[in-house]
Structures are given as structure tokens and as C-alpha cells.
Scaffold this active site. Structure first.
Site, PDB file in Angstrom:
ATOM      1  N   SER A  74      39.517  41.840  29.138  1.00  0.00           N
ATOM      2  CA  SER A  74      39.121  42.385  30.439  1.00  0.00           C
ATOM      3  C   SER A  74      40.309  42.623  31.360  1.00  0.00           C
ATOM      4  CB  SER A  74      38.120  41.453  31.124  1.00  0.00           C
ATOM      5  OG  SER A  74      38.646  40.140  31.241  1.00  0.00           O
ATOM      6  N   ASP A 236      34.395  38.161  41.547  1.00  0.00           N
ATOM      7  CA  ASP A 236      33.986  37.036  40.704  1.00  0.00           C
ATOM      8  C   ASP A 236      34.937  35.846  40.790  1.00  0.00           C
ATOM      9  OD1 ASP A 236      36.209  37.789  39.227  1.00  0.00           O
ATOM     10  OD2 ASP A 236      35.099  38.357  37.435  1.00  0.00           O
ATOM     11  N   HIS A 239      38.781  37.474  37.916  1.00  0.00           N
ATOM     12  CA  HIS A 239      39.577  38.643  37.547  1.00  0.00           C
ATOM     13  C   HIS A 239      40.357  39.153  38.755  1.00  0.00           C
ATOM     14  CE1 HIS A 239      36.526  38.573  34.329  1.00  0.00           C
ATOM     15  NE2 HIS A 239      37.532  38.999  33.587  1.00  0.00           N
TER      16      HIS A 239
END
Length: 334
Positions: A74, A236, A239
Site C-alpha cells: 500500500s 487511518d 498510511h
């Protein structure tokens, strides 16, 4: 055991099999699992998928496009931002086009949640693009899922070898320091830092000895996260935000450009800046402790150059990514 010997031991285990993350007592494991549960509760759940950034950047420049593939998890895909030009792929492709004054075709096969186990199929897809250069960002999920470091290194080694065999330059952003993640409490934060830095050092040895270059991400964003957590984290709290990804891209781009021979100022090593030629394992450990450090094989066997490239010549990445970016290539390999 010294950190250099520990990293070398992981690489040897990767070659011959075996090697775990170490032995912990049952009571300590119980404590760690409890802390991990609390951390998962504190970390929010990201919404949606990362934006697709595949396409041609800098198409106003002359010449055949440089084929650039992005591989990894990610952190490579850009989870947490809204626009293609805010992702690592978009930022790096736009910046590389500006430095090389050539178009750059980006193909991203990065996947949210990817571990080193995913590198084989990602490289399969990446090779379809006939890449001139590949950037790999992998390792964080290996740490959080307790993948043995020797397994992670073996899988990364195989990926680098396949890409180099195809005459593709390889730059690996090594495992970030998970000890900088705000919601993780002690002692889990200390363990996460130790494991992630140990993996980063072993990754560096394996990549450099197989013809690639590394850039340590380490705690690159640590000071920024601590000073401006709302700006550098996405919603979140795990990240990076657009500003966080831009910081990481600024560290990786000079090494990409140098690998392709388009970095404008490849100056002699400067000892005053902590640069020099060291045995590979020592260079790997130094890089793991100093974020933004480039490590590349030296002309002398068994040694590596340690560089801290000046980022003053890095273009404004967001603007470069937006300028001349083509529409998303919907049929690109994924």
C-alpha cells in the site's frame, strides 16, 4: 551479535533456508498480542482503493517513454490519498520525466496488503511492461504478519534477480520503521522498530549484492509525523498523507535518476556528509539507522557506496506529476 552480523545471518538463512524472528517467552508474546490488538483498534480502517496513477507523464517531452514499474504494498500504491498525482507512482513518474526531459510511462502493480509472497506475480506483470526501471516498496506487512525475515529476503532477492536479468534497473525502498506509527504503544513499538530495521538492513545486503540499489525509508517521516501528525498521516493514522508520500518520493527519486544516468550532479563521496565506501553489511546497517540513505554496490567486491544525495535539484513533485499526465491506462497489467 553485531547488527551487521545479524543482518548477514538473515541473508545467509535466505539462501540456505531457515531463520525466524527470534525466540520470545510465552508471557511476552501474550503481552505483545494484547498490545497489537489495542493498536489495531486505534488505527482506523482506510476507505476505498488508492487512485490509479498508470499512464504517461511528461508527454510534452520528446523521445521514447521510459518504462517505469512500481511494485509492492500500500505504501507503493498510495493508499490514503485522493488523486493520482499524490501517489508515489505519480510523484516519481512526474519527477523522473522532469529530470530526464523524457516521457515516463508508469505501470503500477502494487497491491494494498501485499507481502513479499506477492512479489513473484507482481514481477510477472511488471515484466510485461518491459521496464527500464523498477521501484519496489515492501516489508511492512511482512513485519506485521510475522513473516520470517529470511523468507522475506529470499523472495525479494528472487524478484531483484529476475528484473536485473531483464536489464531493468532496480531501486528498493527498504522496510519503513514501524516504530514511528503513532497508535502503537510500548513495548510493541520497540519490537516493531527492531524487527523493521533488521529486515531493512538484510534487504539492503540482498539487493545490493544482486545489482540493485536501496534507499532506506526507516524513520524518514518520523520527525514530520511527530511534529505534524494530522498533516503527515492519512485519516487511518497509519498510511502517509499526500505530504508524507511526497517526502518519501523526494528521497527515492534521486536514486532512480542516478540509476538511469540522468541525475544532474553525481558528486564525489563526501565524508563530511557521512558518505563513503564500506563493507556491504556495515553499509546496510548504517542505512537502516539513517533514513534517506542510498546504498549501491562499489567497484570493489564486497563493498558498497553510502550516499546522501542532495535533494535541492529535485523538481516540485506535485506540479511535475500534474503537468502533462495522461489519462489512466485502464488496460494496463494489474
Amino acid at each position: 551479535m553485531s547488527r551487521a552480523r545479524a543482518a548477514r545471518r538473515i541473508v545467509k538463512a535466505a539462501a540456505y533456508g531457515g531463520g525466524g524472528i527470534g525466540v520470545l517467552t510465552g508471557a511476552f508474546i501474550g503481552l505483545i498480542m494484547a498490545e497489537a490488538k489495542l493498536a489495531r483498534m486505534a488505527i482506523g480502517t482506510p476507505f476505498g482503493d488508492p487512485p490509479r496513477a498508470d499512464g504517461v507523464y511528461g508527454d510534452h517531452y520528446p523521445g521514447e517513454p521510459i518504462s517505469f514499474v512500481l511494485i509492492g504494498d500500500s505504501s507503493a500504491a498510495g493508499l490514503g490519498v485522493e488523486h493520482p498525482y499524490e501517489t508515489p507512482g505519480g510523484l516519481l513518474a512526474g519527477g523522473l520525466a522532469s529530470l530526464a526531459e523524457r516521457p515516463v510511462r508508469l505501470t503500477s502493480v502494487a497491491k494494498v496488503g501485499a507481502q513479499s509472497y506477492d512479489l513473484e506475480w507482481q514481477v510477472d506483470l511488471a515484466l510485461e511492461a518491459r521496464p527500464d526501471i523498477a521501484v519496489i516498496m515492501i516489508g511492512a506487512n511482512d513485519v506485521t504478519h510475522r513473516v520470517p525475515p529470511s523468507t522475506s529476503v529470499r523472495l525479494l532477492t528472487e524478484a531483484v534477480r529476475r528484473l536485473r536479468t531483464a536489464n531493468c534497473e532496480v531501486v528498493v525502498g527498504t522496510c519503513p520503521d514501524l516504530g514511528t506509527i503513532e497508535p502503537i504503544a510500548q513495548p510493541l513499538r520497540w519490537i516493531a522498530r527492531r524487527w523493521s530495521r533488521r529486515l531493512a538492513a538484510a534487504q539492503t545486503i540482498a539487493v545490493v549484492e544482486n545489482g540493485g540499489r536501496t534507499v532506506s525509508l526507516g524513520d524518514l517521516l518520523g520527525p514530520e509525523f511527530e511534529a505534524n501528525p494530522r498533516e503527515m498521516f492519512s485519516s487511518d493514522r497509519f498510511h502517509p498523507s499526500a505530504a508524507g508520500y511526497a517526502t518519501a518520493a523526494m528521497a527515492i527519486l534521486p536514486t532512480m535518476a542516478a540509476a538511469l544516468g540522468v541525475w544532474p550532479e553525481d558528486e564525489p563521496l563526501d565524508a563530511l556528509r557521512g558518505e563513503g565506501v564500506l563493507p556491504v553489511a556495515f553499509a546496510a546497517v548504517e542505512a537502516a539507522e539513517s533514513a534517506g540513505t542510498e546504498v549501491v554496490g562499489a567497484t570493489t567486491t564486497g563493498r558498497a557506496e553510502v550516499r546522501h544525495r542532495d535533494q535541492k535539484t529535485v523538481p516540485k513533485l506535485r506540479e511535475a506529476a500534474q503537468e502533462g499526465a495522461a489519462e489512466v491506462v485502464v488496460d494496463s497489467p494489474r
